[in-house]
Design an enzyme around this catalytic site. Structure first.
Site, PDB file in Angstrom:
ATOM      1  N   TRP A  67     -21.754  10.116 -82.781  1.00  0.00           N
ATOM      2  CA  TRP A  67     -21.922  11.498 -83.233  1.00  0.00           C
ATOM      3  C   TRP A  67     -22.445  12.431 -82.161  1.00  0.00           C
ATOM      4  O   TRP A  67     -22.376  13.649 -82.324  1.00  0.00           O
ATOM      5  CB  TRP A  67     -22.916  11.504 -84.412  1.00  0.00           C
ATOM      6  CG  TRP A  67     -24.166  10.733 -84.081  1.00  0.00           C
ATOM      7  CD1 TRP A  67     -24.387   9.398 -84.344  1.00  0.00           C
ATOM      8  CD2 TRP A  67     -25.322  11.182 -83.369  1.00  0.00           C
ATOM      9  NE1 TRP A  67     -25.608   9.003 -83.851  1.00  0.00           N
ATOM     10  CE2 TRP A  67     -26.203  10.089 -83.244  1.00  0.00           C
ATOM     11  CE3 TRP A  67     -25.718  12.398 -82.832  1.00  0.00           C
ATOM     12  CZ2 TRP A  67     -27.440  10.169 -82.609  1.00  0.00           C
ATOM     13  CZ3 TRP A  67     -26.950  12.494 -82.183  1.00  0.00           C
ATOM     14  CH2 TRP A  67     -27.784  11.388 -82.078  1.00  0.00           C
ATOM     15  N   LYS A  90     -12.203   5.771 -85.729  1.00  0.00           N
ATOM     16  CA  LYS A  90     -13.291   5.618 -86.704  1.00  0.00           C
ATOM     17  C   LYS A  90     -14.476   6.342 -86.064  1.00  0.00           C
ATOM     18  O   LYS A  90     -15.106   5.845 -85.124  1.00  0.00           O
ATOM     19  CB  LYS A  90     -13.603   4.126 -86.932  1.00  0.00           C
ATOM     20  CG  LYS A  90     -14.606   3.840 -88.044  1.00  0.00           C
ATOM     21  CD  LYS A  90     -16.011   4.206 -87.664  1.00  0.00           C
ATOM     22  CE  LYS A  90     -17.048   3.844 -88.674  1.00  0.00           C
ATOM     23  NZ  LYS A  90     -17.806   5.003 -89.144  1.00  0.00           N
ATOM     24  N   HIS A  91     -14.735   7.542 -86.567  1.00  0.00           N
ATOM     25  CA  HIS A  91     -15.834   8.327 -86.004  1.00  0.00           C
ATOM     26  C   HIS A  91     -17.131   7.987 -86.752  1.00  0.00           C
ATOM     27  O   HIS A  91     -17.104   7.372 -87.823  1.00  0.00           O
ATOM     28  CB  HIS A  91     -15.504   9.828 -86.140  1.00  0.00           C
ATOM     29  CG  HIS A  91     -16.049  10.668 -85.013  1.00  0.00           C
ATOM     30  ND1 HIS A  91     -17.181  10.319 -84.310  1.00  0.00           N
ATOM     31  CD2 HIS A  91     -15.633  11.845 -84.469  1.00  0.00           C
ATOM     32  CE1 HIS A  91     -17.423  11.238 -83.381  1.00  0.00           C
ATOM     33  NE2 HIS A  91     -16.490  12.169 -83.443  1.00  0.00           N
ATOM     34  N   SER A 149     -20.182   8.283 -89.167  1.00  0.00           N
ATOM     35  CA  SER A 149     -20.218   8.871 -90.511  1.00  0.00           C
ATOM     36  C   SER A 149     -21.123  10.109 -90.538  1.00  0.00           C
ATOM     37  O   SER A 149     -21.195  10.797 -91.550  1.00  0.00           O
ATOM     38  CB  SER A 149     -20.672   7.842 -91.543  1.00  0.00           C
ATOM     39  OG  SER A 149     -21.920   7.347 -91.147  1.00  0.00           O
ATOM     40  N   GLU A 189     -18.734   1.626 -73.838  1.00  0.00           N
ATOM     41  CA  GLU A 189     -19.692   2.563 -73.234  1.00  0.00           C
ATOM     42  C   GLU A 189     -20.941   2.494 -74.118  1.00  0.00           C
ATOM     43  O   GLU A 189     -20.905   2.946 -75.258  1.00  0.00           O
ATOM     44  CB  GLU A 189     -19.153   4.006 -73.234  1.00  0.00           C
ATOM     45  CG  GLU A 189     -17.805   4.201 -72.599  1.00  0.00           C
ATOM     46  CD  GLU A 189     -17.782   3.870 -71.119  1.00  0.00           C
ATOM     47  OE1 GLU A 189     -18.849   3.677 -70.512  1.00  0.00           O
ATOM     48  OE2 GLU A 189     -16.679   3.789 -70.571  1.00  0.00           O
ATOM     49  N   LEU A 190     -22.014   1.954 -73.554  1.00  0.00           N
ATOM     50  CA  LEU A 190     -23.201   1.727 -74.390  1.00  0.00           C
ATOM     51  C   LEU A 190     -24.339   2.653 -73.948  1.00  0.00           C
ATOM     52  O   LEU A 190     -24.088   3.718 -73.428  1.00  0.00           O
ATOM     53  CB  LEU A 190     -23.573   0.243 -74.342  1.00  0.00           C
ATOM     54  CG  LEU A 190     -22.390  -0.709 -74.664  1.00  0.00           C
ATOM     55  CD1 LEU A 190     -22.791  -2.156 -74.509  1.00  0.00           C
ATOM     56  CD2 LEU A 190     -21.819  -0.451 -76.054  1.00  0.00           C
ATOM     57  N   CYS A 241     -26.423   9.603 -73.800  1.00  0.00           N
ATOM     58  CA  CYS A 241     -26.493   8.276 -73.178  1.00  0.00           C
ATOM     59  C   CYS A 241     -26.885   8.375 -71.710  1.00  0.00           C
ATOM     60  O   CYS A 241     -27.672   7.586 -71.206  1.00  0.00           O
ATOM     61  CB  CYS A 241     -25.177   7.525 -73.358  1.00  0.00           C
ATOM     62  SG  CYS A 241     -23.748   8.415 -72.736  1.00  0.00           S
TER      63      CYS A 241
HETATM   64  O1  LIG Z   1     -23.740  10.405 -74.345  1.00  0.00           O
HETATM   65  C1  LIG Z   1     -22.954  10.440 -73.368  1.00  0.00           C
HETATM   66  C2  LIG Z   1     -21.908  11.472 -73.202  1.00  0.00           C
HETATM   67  C3  LIG Z   1     -22.310  12.546 -72.264  1.00  0.00           C
HETATM   68  C4  LIG Z   1     -21.345  13.706 -72.316  1.00  0.00           C
HETATM   69  C5  LIG Z   1     -21.714  14.834 -71.400  1.00  0.00           C
HETATM   70  O2  LIG Z   1     -22.742  14.786 -70.722  1.00  0.00           O
HETATM   71  O3  LIG Z   1     -20.912  15.778 -71.316  1.00  0.00           O
END
Ligand SMILES: O=CCCCC(=O)O
Length: 454
Positions: free
Chosen positions: A130, A154-155, A157, A228-229, A262
């Site tokens: 999300w 599958k996005h 929820s 991608e974690l 992330c």
């Molecule tokens: O959570 C990781 C995606 C980063 C997307 C961005 O920084 O544009």
């Protein structure tokens, strides 16, 4: 009838509800996807590129509308939600402009009559989170579809309305039905699809535990997967850094998307020489952030997506304080509606604290001081994660050498890390496997076929 509610994290209220797909509907979607692939893979690449361009144009045209949907559904501040949509458009342009070159058959090195070809695999199951509701889906979809594959999404929820809107944009851009479909299903159902014959590969972004399950299932069923974690990115400020600039960049690098990113900087490792100045400037920058209604174009920090994210963050901060950290910007849960958490900055941090070993997915910034460069590198690498890192030094050679020693998939020198269409994106260790974006990401979902002539 089972539904997924869409909850506005600013108010905690339900703003919409979507009906979940039944098993029968999902089976039909899988079949549709496989049938469409047979046609789609044969379309001329110039035709596919034109559709990518249409898609990019629609994103730009409706950026405010899509940005507002993102803000309403997961609380991203509007001043970042609209740029997320525009960034997706730029990325679609990039693949539209470069896909043909990237897929050009290549002559083999020594066997001059033999060639290497890139062919699509089929249906890619995308399981996406999300936090960047458009980017996370589209950064995989752009090259997956450009290569002649099809996608089933599958996005999360938490963002069902974004999930449906993305499917609509593909249709409006002229993509044939079945090239991209959104499935409104739960995580368990999504995992149960991996063994199905129609699914040829999985593109997963999310947490380690779910990623590990996806990897196990995919490997067991011989399906290609890219993961991608999470990350706990170090932000290293060396003794010769431009501290003023480092602190200026450190603030958005940690607090962008209310810290729910992330590849955000999550551990600030400062050499003693600049520690006091960095801390002072970082605190000053943090205190200037506007916290509040994410629809207000002046707001920098909106709500977190759900209360459980706040609870996890509070546990990490409490752990740090119980072990001697000082909350120099106390922040914390805010009274009132929704899931508001004001940024926390911690000093006196030690490596035994959870804020150093776990991913902090929210606006919390731990600052730790080190004496020597080797200690900074060792501490940066002392993590289960390895997504990104930033190195701040005015000596380019020194910074490049340190970059080569960092166990991550990306390093920003005197800058912060963010994915870009032309750069491979992904991590090492528990941050993932494989890459998205660039030609490297593109080829993850292509069958590389050697054709040998006698
Ligand atoms: O959570 C990781 C995606 C980063 C997307 C961005 O920084 O544009």
């Amino acid at each position: 009838m089972t539904t997924i509610p869409s909850i506005n994290p600013t108010t905690g209220t339900v703003i919409g509800e979507v009906e979940m797909h039944t098993d029968e509907q999902v089976s039909r979607m899988l079949k549709k996807s496989a049938d469409t692939f047979r046609e789609w893979k044969r379309t001329d690449i110039s035709e596919r590129n034109e559709l990518l361009k249409n898609f990019a144009d629609l994103l730009r045209k409706n950026k405010q509308q899509y940005g507002e949907l993102i803000t309403a559904e997961m609380g991203k501040v509007i001043k970042q939600a609209v740029p997320e949509v525009v960034k997706c458009a730029t990325m679609f342009d990039y693949f539209a402009d470069n896909a043909e070159r990237m897929l050009e058959p290549e002559p083999a090195e020594e066997l001059c009559d033999s060639t290497i070809h890139y062919e699509p695999m089929g249906t890619v199951l995308a399981i996406k989170p999300w936090n960047f509701p458009f980017w996370q889906v589209l950064s995989a979809a752009a090259h997956v579809l450009a290569g002649g594959n099809v996608m089933l999404l599958k996005h999360s929820s938490y963002v069902p309305m974004c999930a449906l809107e993305i499917e609509n944009i593909f249709l409006e851009a002229g993509f044939p039905e079945g090239v991209f479909q959104t499935m409104l299903i739960d995580g368990k159902t999504a995992s149960s699809l991996i063994p199905r014959d129609e699914i040829k590969a999985v593109s997963f972004t999310g947490g380690f535990d779910a990623g590990q399950k996806v990897a196990e299932l995919s490997a067991h069923n011989m399906k290609k997967f890219v993961l991608e974690l999470g990350g706990s990115d170090p932000f290293l400020i060396l003794d010769d850094a431009n501290v003023e600039m480092a602190a200026k960049v450190a603030v958005p690098s940690r607090f962008i998307n209310t810290g729910q990113t992330c590849i955000a900087a999550k551990r600030f490792i400062v050499m003693e020489e600049g520690a006091e100045e960095f801390t002072e400037r970082f605190v000053e920058g943090t205190n200037k952030l506007n916290i509040g209604d994410p629809m207000d174009p002046e707001t920098d920090i909106g709500p977190m997506v759900r209360d459980e994210q706040i609870l996890a963050l509070e546990a990490q901060v409490n752990d740090a304080i119980s072990k001697g950290a000082k909350a120099i910007v106390p922040g914390g849960r805010m009274a009132g509606k929704g899931y508001m958490y004001s940024p926390t900055v911690l000093s006196n941090v030690t490596r035994d604290m959870k804020v150093m070993s776990e991913e902090t997915f929210g606006p919390v910034a731990p600052i730790i001081t080190v004496k020597i460069e080797e200690e900074a590198i060792e501490l940066a690498n002392d993590s289960e994660f390895g997504l990104g890192a930033s190195v701040w030094s005015q000596d380019r050679d020194r910074a490049m050498k340190i970059a080569s020693e960092l166990e991550t998939g990306m390093v920003g020198i005197n800058s912060f890390c963010t994915p870009q269409a032309c750069l491979p994106f992904g991590g090492v260790k528990k941050s993932g496997m494989g890459r998205e974006l660039s030609r490297h990401g593109f080829l993850e979902f292509m069958n590389i076929k050697s054709v040998k002539l006698m």
